[in-house]
Design a protein around this motif. Structure first.
Motif, PDB file in Angstrom:
ATOM      1  N   ALA A 121      11.947 -22.034 -21.525  1.00  8.32           N
ATOM      2  CA  ALA A 121      12.367 -21.117 -20.455  1.00  8.32           C
ATOM      3  C   ALA A 121      11.383 -21.157 -19.291  1.00  8.32           C
ATOM      4  O   ALA A 121      11.790 -21.166 -18.119  1.00  8.32           O
ATOM      5  N   GLU A 122      10.079 -21.198 -19.589  1.00 11.20           N
ATOM      6  CA  GLU A 122       9.078 -21.254 -18.524  1.00 11.20           C
ATOM      7  C   GLU A 122       9.189 -22.560 -17.738  1.00 11.20           C
ATOM      8  O   GLU A 122       8.960 -22.588 -16.525  1.00 11.20           O
ATOM      9  N   LYS A 123       9.532 -23.621 -18.408  1.00 13.00           N
ATOM     10  CA  LYS A 123       9.710 -24.897 -17.710  1.00 13.00           C
ATOM     11  C   LYS A 123      10.889 -24.816 -16.742  1.00 13.00           C
ATOM     12  O   LYS A 123      10.812 -25.321 -15.608  1.00 13.00           O
ATOM     13  N   ARG A 124      11.970 -24.184 -17.165  1.00 10.07           N
ATOM     14  CA  ARG A 124      13.105 -24.014 -16.262  1.00 10.07           C
ATOM     15  C   ARG A 124      12.742 -23.098 -15.094  1.00 10.07           C
ATOM     16  O   ARG A 124      13.168 -23.324 -13.959  1.00 10.07           O
ATOM     17  N   ALA A 127      10.766 -25.144 -12.626  1.00  9.24           N
ATOM     18  CA  ALA A 127      11.630 -26.021 -11.832  1.00  9.24           C
ATOM     19  C   ALA A 127      12.381 -25.227 -10.756  1.00  9.24           C
ATOM     20  O   ALA A 127      12.527 -25.689  -9.615  1.00  9.24           O
ATOM     21  N   ALA A 128      12.826 -24.015 -11.112  1.00 17.20           N
ATOM     22  CA  ALA A 128      13.507 -23.178 -10.119  1.00 17.20           C
ATOM     23  C   ALA A 128      12.544 -22.766  -9.009  1.00 17.20           C
ATOM     24  O   ALA A 128      12.916 -22.728  -7.827  1.00 17.20           O
ATOM     25  N   GLU A 129      11.300 -22.480  -9.386  1.00 20.04           N
ATOM     26  CA  GLU A 129      10.295 -22.122  -8.379  1.00 20.04           C
ATOM     27  C   GLU A 129      10.018 -23.301  -7.445  1.00 20.04           C
ATOM     28  O   GLU A 129       9.860 -23.123  -6.228  1.00 20.04           O
ATOM     29  N   ARG A 130       9.955 -24.492  -7.988  1.00 21.20           N
ATOM     30  CA  ARG A 130       9.725 -25.678  -7.160  1.00 21.20           C
ATOM     31  C   ARG A 130      10.863 -25.857  -6.135  1.00 21.20           C
ATOM     32  O   ARG A 130      10.617 -26.146  -4.963  1.00 21.20           O
ATOM     33  N   ASP A 131      12.096 -25.697  -6.600  1.00 23.71           N
ATOM     34  CA  ASP A 131      13.240 -25.815  -5.685  1.00 23.71           C
ATOM     35  C   ASP A 131      13.188 -24.740  -4.598  1.00 23.71           C
ATOM     36  O   ASP A 131      13.488 -25.008  -3.427  1.00 23.71           O
ATOM     37  N   PHE A 132      12.809 -23.523  -4.979  1.00 22.03           N
ATOM     38  CA  PHE A 132      12.723 -22.434  -4.009  1.00 22.03           C
ATOM     39  C   PHE A 132      11.654 -22.718  -2.952  1.00 22.03           C
ATOM     40  O   PHE A 132      11.871 -22.517  -1.749  1.00 22.03           O
ATOM     41  N   ILE A 133      10.484 -23.189  -3.379  1.00 23.19           N
ATOM     42  CA  ILE A 133       9.406 -23.495  -2.433  1.00 23.19           C
ATOM     43  C   ILE A 133       9.842 -24.589  -1.464  1.00 23.19           C
ATOM     44  O   ILE A 133       9.602 -24.501  -0.251  1.00 23.19           O
ATOM     45  N   HIS A 134      10.494 -25.622  -1.999  1.00 23.99           N
ATOM     46  CA  HIS A 134      10.938 -26.723  -1.148  1.00 23.99           C
ATOM     47  C   HIS A 134      11.982 -26.249  -0.131  1.00 23.99           C
ATOM     48  O   HIS A 134      11.888 -26.568   1.072  1.00 23.99           O
ATOM     49  N   TYR A 268      16.566 -14.753 -13.530  1.00 28.24           N
ATOM     50  CA  TYR A 268      17.212 -13.743 -14.377  1.00 28.24           C
ATOM     51  C   TYR A 268      18.083 -14.406 -15.443  1.00 28.24           C
ATOM     52  O   TYR A 268      18.070 -13.999 -16.610  1.00 28.24           O
ATOM     53  N   ARG A 269      18.832 -15.428 -15.039  1.00 30.62           N
ATOM     54  CA  ARG A 269      19.705 -16.108 -15.997  1.00 30.62           C
ATOM     55  C   ARG A 269      18.889 -16.797 -17.091  1.00 30.62           C
ATOM     56  O   ARG A 269      19.226 -16.716 -18.281  1.00 30.62           O
ATOM     57  N   HIS A 270      17.804 -17.458 -16.712  1.00 34.74           N
ATOM     58  CA  HIS A 270      16.969 -18.130 -17.708  1.00 34.74           C
ATOM     59  C   HIS A 270      16.336 -17.128 -18.671  1.00 34.74           C
ATOM     60  O   HIS A 270      16.294 -17.351 -19.881  1.00 34.74           O
ATOM     61  N   MET A 271      15.853 -16.008 -18.137  1.00 39.72           N
ATOM     62  CA  MET A 271      15.215 -15.016 -19.004  1.00 39.72           C
ATOM     63  C   MET A 271      16.245 -14.302 -19.868  1.00 39.72           C
ATOM     64  O   MET A 271      15.940 -13.914 -21.002  1.00 39.72           O
ATOM     65  N   LEU A 272      17.454 -14.129 -19.355  1.00 40.42           N
ATOM     66  CA  LEU A 272      18.496 -13.513 -20.172  1.00 40.42           C
ATOM     67  C   LEU A 272      18.861 -14.420 -21.339  1.00 40.42           C
ATOM     68  O   LEU A 272      19.032 -13.960 -22.474  1.00 40.42           O
TER      69      LEU A 272
END
Length: 425
Positions: A121-124, A127-134, A268-272
């Motif tokens: 989950a942390e890896k996903r 990856a979501a954080e990387r996309d957001f920063i970009h 939220y989806r990943h943590m859910l």
């Protein structure tokens, strides 16, 4: 070499002259051409836009990259026109550590299995954080930088030119004023006691000289006024373009909010999903699961579907009257936990106490549970701090007969609402 020295001397003379002129204007000893109120408002609006754009840009950079050393490194790479090296996010680094810990501590153990699930989950999340920063860097930071390094530099250059034109205009005005005063003094009627013709000749010569000086000063003033008006118009058009800059920044701001919303929705989806995975194995990790909630959006319990394993009920001191038939009511304020046999249980769902006699619970909250001699085995006493409550317990994920009977009694008595939203048939 001579040309350069002459130019340097000329520039130094202009700088000194303008420094003296600024000082005289500061002390009110020199005339200063004032800009109209609309132009002054445009200047103030442009300065505010520049200042706040810089602050928003810096703070957004801090939000996207909290590490100051990494920000400095990215800045240097950008100035050197080199590609910034790929860097793992904090979530991806945490996922790596968790995966390595699970591999060493035992991937088949409950702790190791949980570490692996959380690591995925942390890896996903990383990856979501990387996309957001970009996305935020392209859609939000880049337009702000382009304004500061492009449009604002052009505006600043034209404003400096306008300032120079204003100083030239004021200098021409002062020169003309001085020439007219000298001309008026030279053309005054000489003293009648003066009888030497030479003085009359000198007076007429000086008058003609100052007359030529006045004509020259007036010509220079017209040229300076024309250049000032032209530069003021150019600068005004650039300053009015700030409105278009605001429109562009508004669009970029909407895109930034949209990308941030997408990022948090992914988190939220990943943590859910992770919470559901951990909840499926929760019964094995936490043997006792104390349940308690009411959710108004859930449909009421019908007689054809009496209960499920995840059915819930309120827990509080007032539930003593809901005990299974044949069990004597307990005075919970007199109940004390046994010396041994207490254990921790995790609450499945939220429950908001209906009154002060009930115990409010939160999902995933750990409370102390224990049973008392003579109690039905399907019932437990729940305790958190100095508050106690009595409720049904489901520890193996299956329907309990006592739970079914109790819930049917609750339905018939209309004492509470039962939530079957997450039940298992």
């Amino acid at each position: 070499m001579d040309f350069n020295m002459k130019k340097l001397a000329s520039d130094a003379g202009i700088f000194f002259t303008r420094a003296v002129q600024f000082t005289e204007e500061k002390f009110g000893q020199a005339e200063k051409t004032e800009l109209d109120a609309h132009f002054e408002n445009l200047l103030a609006r442009a300065d505010s836009t520049k200042n706040w754009t810089e602050k928003i840009l810096r703070q957004t950079e801090v939000l996207l990259q909290p590490n100051p050393s990494a920000r400095v490194e990215e800045f240097l790479y950008e100035k050197l026109d080199r590609k910034v090296p790929s860097r793992v996010t904090n979530g991806e680094l945490l996922a790596q550590y968790m995966a390595e810990a699970a591999s060493e501590l035992g991937p088949t153990t409950p702790y190791g299995k949980t570490l692996i699930k959380v690591a995925e989950a942390e890896k996903r999340l990383g990856a979501a954080e990387r996309d957001f920063i970009h996305t935020a860097s392209i859609n939000f930071l880049t337009p702000l930088r382009n304004f500061l390094e492009g449009d604002w530099k052009t505006i600043s250059k034209e404003r400096r030119l306008l300032q120079n034109r204003r100083l030239d205009l004021d200098a021409c005005k002062a020169r003309l004023k001085k020439a007219k005063a000298a001309e008026a003094k030279a053309t005054t009627v000489p003293d009648f006691q003066e009888t030497r013709p030479r003085n009359y000749i000198l007076s007429a010569s000086a008058s003609a000289l100052w007359n030529d000086e006045v004509d020259k000063a007036e010509q220079e003033l017209r040229v300076a006024q024309t250049e000032f008006d032209r530069q003021a118009e150019v600068t005004r058009l650039l300053l009015e373009g700030i409105s278009s800059t605001h429109v562009n920044h508004l669009r970029c701001l909407h895109e930034f909010v949209e990308s941030q919303t997408t990022y948090y929705a992914q988190c939220y989806r990943h943590m859910l999903d992770l919470q559901k995975q951990l909840g499926s194995s929760q019964g094995a990790i936490f043997p006792g699961t104390f349940v308690g909630t009411t959710e108004p959006a859930s449909p009421p319990l019908s007689s054809s579907s009496p209960t499920t394993a995840a059915a819930t009920m309120p827990v509080g001191p007032s539930v003593a009257g809901l005990a299974p038939p044949g069990e004597a009511a307990l005075r919970l304020e007199e109940v004390s936990p046994p010396a041994s046999g207490t254990r921790k249980a995790r609450v499945l769902y939220d429950y908001e106490a209906a009154d002060s006699s009930e115990l409010a619970l939160l999902a995933d909250e750990l409370i102390t549970v224990y049973s008392l001699p003579g109690m039905d085995p399907d019932w437990l006493i729940g305790e958190r701090g100095n508050k106690k409550g009595k409720g049904l317990c489901c520890s193996d994920g299956t329907t309990l007969p006592a739970l079914e009977a109790a819930l049917r009694d609750i339905l018939s008595l209309r004492r509470t609402f039962i939530n079957l939203g997450r039940g298992v048939d």
